[in-house]
Design a protein around this motif. Structure first.
Motif, short mmCIF file in Angstrom:
data_model
loop_
_atom_site.label_atom_id
_atom_site.label_comp_id
_atom_site.label_asym_id
_atom_site.label_seq_id
_atom_site.Cartn_x
_atom_site.Cartn_y
_atom_site.Cartn_z
N SER A 1 0.84 -1.21 0.00
CA SER A 1 0.00 0.00 0.00
C SER A 1 0.87 1.25 0.00
O SER A 1 0.58 2.22 -0.70
N TYR A 2 1.95 1.22 0.78
CA TYR A 2 2.86 2.37 0.82
C TYR A 2 3.50 2.61 -0.54
O TYR A 2 3.50 3.73 -1.04
N PHE A 3 4.04 1.57 -1.15
CA PHE A 3 4.68 1.73 -2.46
C PHE A 3 3.69 2.26 -3.49
O PHE A 3 4.00 3.16 -4.27
N TYR A 4 2.48 1.70 -3.52
CA TYR A 4 1.47 2.16 -4.48
C TYR A 4 1.09 3.61 -4.24
O TYR A 4 0.90 4.37 -5.18
N TYR A 5 0.98 3.99 -2.98
CA TYR A 5 0.55 5.36 -2.66
C TYR A 5 1.65 6.38 -2.92
O TYR A 5 1.40 7.44 -3.50
N VAL A 6 2.89 6.08 -2.53
CA VAL A 6 3.98 7.05 -2.64
C VAL A 6 4.40 7.28 -4.09
O VAL A 6 4.54 8.42 -4.53
N SER A 7 4.61 6.19 -4.84
CA SER A 7 5.11 6.37 -6.21
C SER A 7 4.37 5.56 -7.25
O SER A 7 4.60 5.72 -8.44
N GLY A 8 3.49 4.65 -6.80
CA GLY A 8 2.81 3.78 -7.75
C GLY A 8 3.71 2.67 -8.25
O GLY A 8 3.36 1.96 -9.19
N GLN A 9 4.87 2.50 -7.61
CA GLN A 9 5.83 1.51 -8.07
C GLN A 9 6.38 0.69 -6.91
O GLN A 9 6.79 1.24 -5.90
N THR A 10 6.40 -0.63 -7.11
CA THR A 10 7.16 -1.50 -6.23
C THR A 10 8.57 -1.57 -6.83
O THR A 10 8.77 -1.12 -7.96
N PRO A 11 9.53 -2.12 -6.14
CA PRO A 11 10.87 -2.22 -6.74
C PRO A 11 10.87 -2.95 -8.09
O PRO A 11 11.57 -2.55 -9.02
N GLY A 12 10.06 -4.00 -8.20
CA GLY A 12 9.99 -4.72 -9.48
C GLY A 12 9.38 -3.88 -10.59
O GLY A 12 9.85 -3.90 -11.74
N LYS A 13 8.34 -3.14 -10.29
CA LYS A 13 7.73 -2.26 -11.30
C LYS A 13 8.71 -1.16 -11.71
O LYS A 13 8.74 -0.74 -12.86
N ARG A 14 9.51 -0.71 -10.76
CA ARG A 14 10.51 0.33 -11.05
C ARG A 14 11.52 -0.18 -12.08
O ARG A 14 11.93 0.55 -12.99
N ILE A 15 11.94 -1.43 -11.94
CA ILE A 15 12.90 -2.02 -12.88
C ILE A 15 12.33 -2.03 -14.29
O ILE A 15 13.03 -1.75 -15.26
N PHE A 16 11.03 -2.34 -14.42
CA PHE A 16 10.40 -2.42 -15.73
C PHE A 16 9.81 -1.08 -16.20
O PHE A 16 9.14 -1.02 -17.22
N ARG A 17 10.05 -0.03 -15.42
CA ARG A 17 9.60 1.32 -15.75
C ARG A 17 8.09 1.40 -15.97
O ARG A 17 7.62 2.00 -16.93
N GLY B 1 -9.94 1.06 -9.54
CA GLY B 1 -9.95 2.17 -10.49
C GLY B 1 -8.54 2.58 -10.90
O GLY B 1 -8.23 3.77 -11.00
N THR B 2 -7.68 1.58 -11.13
CA THR B 2 -6.29 1.85 -11.49
C THR B 2 -5.93 1.20 -12.82
O THR B 2 -6.70 0.43 -13.37
N ARG B 3 -4.75 1.53 -13.29
CA ARG B 3 -4.21 0.90 -14.49
C ARG B 3 -2.70 0.98 -14.42
O ARG B 3 -2.13 1.78 -13.68
N VAL B 4 -2.02 0.20 -15.24
CA VAL B 4 -0.56 0.22 -15.32
C VAL B 4 -0.18 1.16 -16.44
O VAL B 4 -0.76 1.13 -17.52
N ALA B 5 0.81 2.01 -16.19
CA ALA B 5 1.29 2.96 -17.19
C ALA B 5 2.81 2.89 -17.27
O ALA B 5 3.48 2.65 -16.27
N TYR B 6 3.34 3.11 -18.47
CA TYR B 6 4.79 3.19 -18.63
C TYR B 6 5.25 4.55 -18.16
O TYR B 6 4.55 5.55 -18.33
N THR B 7 6.44 4.61 -17.59
CA THR B 7 6.92 5.85 -17.02
C THR B 7 8.43 5.98 -17.16
O THR B 7 9.13 4.99 -17.40
N GLU B 8 8.91 7.17 -17.03
CA GLU B 8 10.35 7.42 -16.97
C GLU B 8 10.83 7.09 -15.57
O GLU B 8 10.04 7.06 -14.63
N PRO B 9 12.13 6.86 -15.39
CA PRO B 9 12.63 6.59 -14.04
C PRO B 9 12.28 7.74 -13.09
O PRO B 9 12.36 8.90 -13.44
N MET B 10 11.86 7.36 -11.89
CA MET B 10 11.49 8.34 -10.88
C MET B 10 12.46 8.25 -9.71
O MET B 10 13.00 7.18 -9.45
#
Length: 176
Positions: free
Chosen positions: A52-68, A121-130
């Motif tokens: 919940s924290y990862f989703y709320y703060v950045s929308g990314q878990t460490p694994g999602k961050r790797i895949f941008r 009410g969410t979706r996955v989006a591609y993003t630049e490194p944060m």
């Protein structure tokens, strides 16, 4: 001498011994079920705030961050609100309950949204490194340490389960 017991009745003795053994086995199964439920509860209590924290703060878990990729609001494409972050994690539990059917749903809709995405009410989006927040760094390090401890303990846990399985197979009720 038990009431109604015929000392010469071998069949009765075998039945009584078998029933006693069954009740003892049921007792250990109840304990095993309690342990499994406690383990699940502990896992939930650890994962729930972290995801919940990862989703709320950045929308990314460490694994999602790797895949941008990151999780965003499906309508506004903005970061998640706290209720959405919580709802997505709880929804992901529901998605995985029945053979991961909720995840397979993503293969059958244009937006590739899983059941928990529809729920929150969410979706996955591609993003630049944060940039990483301090909390994300600390939680990621803690998760890596917990995974390392788990990998170190795995052989001992596996041996314990194998030993219990071998003992269970030696039980005469196993052959019924």
């Amino acid at each position: 001498n038990r009431v109604g017991h015929d000392p010469g009745c071998i069949a009765h003795d075998a039945t009584f011994a078998s029933a006693t053994s069954v009740s003892e086995d049921l007792g250990t199964e109840v304990v095993d079920l309690g342990i499994a439920l406690a383990q699940s509860l502990v896992g939930f209590l650890i994962q729930f705030p972290i995801y919940s924290y990862f989703y709320y703060v950045s929308g990314q878990t460490p694994g999602k961050r790797i895949f941008r990729i990151r999780i965003v609001d499906s309508m506004t494409l903005e970061p998640l609100s706290a209720p959405q972050a919580v709802g997505r994690y709880l929804g992901s539990i529901f998605s995985s309950c029945c053979c991961y059917f909720g995840y397979m749903l993503a293969a059958f809709n244009r937006e590739r949204r899983a059941l928990h995405d529809f729920i929150a009410g969410t979706r996955v989006a591609y993003t630049e490194p944060m940039p990483w927040t301090t909390g994300e760094v600390v939680l990621t390090i803690a998760l890596c340490l917990m995974a390392g401890v788990g990998l170190l303990l795995f052989p001992f846990i596996l041996l314990s389960y194998m030993q219990e399985a071998m003992e269970a197979m030696e039980n005469p009720l196993w052959n019924l």
